[in-house]
Enzyme design. Sequence first.
Site, PDB file in Angstrom:
ATOM      1  CG  ASP A 160      -2.376   0.171   0.851  1.00  0.00           C
ATOM      2  OD1 ASP A 160      -2.640   0.909  -0.114  1.00  0.00           O
ATOM      3  OD2 ASP A 160      -3.255  -0.406   1.522  1.00  0.00           O
ATOM      4  CG  ASP A 217      -9.300   1.119  -1.141  1.00  0.00           C
ATOM      5  OD1 ASP A 217      -8.308   1.064  -1.891  1.00  0.00           O
ATOM      6  OD2 ASP A 217      -9.234   0.969   0.090  1.00  0.00           O
TER       7      ASP A 217
END
Length: 549
Positions: A160, A217
């Site tokens: 991430d 996301d």
Amino acid sequence: MTAKQRNFIGFLFFSLSVLPCRVEAQQFAPPIMGWSSWNTFHVNISDSLIRTQADAMVRLGLKDVGYTHINIDDGFFGWRDASGEMHPHPQRFPNGLKVVADYIHSKGLMAGIYSDAGANTCGSKYDADDHGFGAGLYGHEEQDARLYFRDWGFDFIKIDYCGAGTWLDLEEQKRYTAVCEAIKKEAGHPVSINICRWAFPGVWAKNIATSWRISRDILPNWSSIKYIIEKNMYLSAFAGDGHYNDMDMLEIGRGLKPSEEEVHVGMWCMMSSPMLIGCDLNKLNESSLALLKNRELLAINQDRLGLQAYVALRQGPGYVFVKDIKERRGLTRAVALYNPADTALSFEVPLSELELAGKAKAKDVISHAEVKIETVKSPAMNGNVLKATVPAHGIKVMTIEAKQRIAPTRYEAEWAYLPAYNDLGKRKLPVGFTKVKGSSGGICVSNVGGDMDNTLVWKHVWSEQGGTYKLRIRYVDAQRLTMKVMVNGKEAYALQTSQQAIAKNQIDFKEAAFEINLKPGDNEVKLYSPLTLIPAVDCLYVDKTVTGK
């Protein structure tokens, strides 16, 4: 799965992550398929939860159709000791992570893990999980790589960018390259790497990772599915050779309508995205499970060519996607009629727009029904035509097999490779895809030029026999811009525009036409200008003028 088998599968991922691209399609590892913990559980995970999901993967028959990964996302972190060593969360994973990875492997599955390119993880920011502070890879790259892959035995990692971007504003290419080099050095066995920067990061990602996220996301609603498809719609040139644009985890079984679930899985398959289920596998309903296990649909995702579908045609608010499967320029292609609109849409697609001719048959791989192909003779349309009505928020995914493959005469600019393109939003004049009224596919590519690293390249301009062709470049007229054309490494044409006065807000298209020689097979056509920008480009037309080589 034996250790030997696991290492061999891992070797394919590792080779594709760290070695130069290969030519042989049959050697390309397909997009990974499996399950990931984040969508449903966020940081609220545990040893027992991960084991039950691995058990369900096998019990439900998902492993049998290709879902091979169980990926542990954020939430396993505990603390770093005085030496910097990471320890698992004592309540969530009281026996550590190695026993969990071993359990996953005992089921014949691959084990995935998570970290951040910065110091803090996304769970520390969005889930107020204090254990995520200081848990990222920053400053611990080699140490964590040894622990996660050599000691614990994981096969995959999602990396991430919350800690690297939100808190530190690090440079993406430099940061991810350092992490991936540490993994290569210390892992001790092959590792598949996913870059999670929430936007297409740049063409450099293909040199170090197997896949990379291209959007923020995903959420379990239609607007999110539609948004992600739009983000990936014109990125086909950046995928392939065993490396893939990642459209994020699947939201099947989490509240979408059946037709929307079909779009979700169908477009992820057409675009060769990784397929990681994000729901609780023990709560999957039968229809969602059947969709996830549809072998004909999954075969499009797992096809050995590893190609991403591109937009061949626009029809009203709908899109026609197409890609080769089984063999390049073969007689069988995968086609999707995608309707993002709120009402039903009727498609009429000439097979010539799909580069197919002659007698053909089409099969809907979701319903397993035959799709109608008609012979039409009219001034507007002449030849074999694919006809179908697609419901609102719906899709029809097909395989079409024809008697003849024909060469395209139009190459959209949005199909081209753009070495300077990224979606990070840091460039003053970003290279990108601009909606332009009157363009052939609704899109032009703009802000190419200024140096030799910022070009527009069609890598697969096809000629069956080679010979002399008329090349026409359609562009938006612009004042005092230059454009040079290179064909197969040799300069073929140079243009300087000189826009005439036109009405305000009016878009004026022009064409540059000239003759070129093409070799049999694939040819490369490159547009560039080392000193200025080139005009916004709509498309390229290639017309045969002389028979033979």
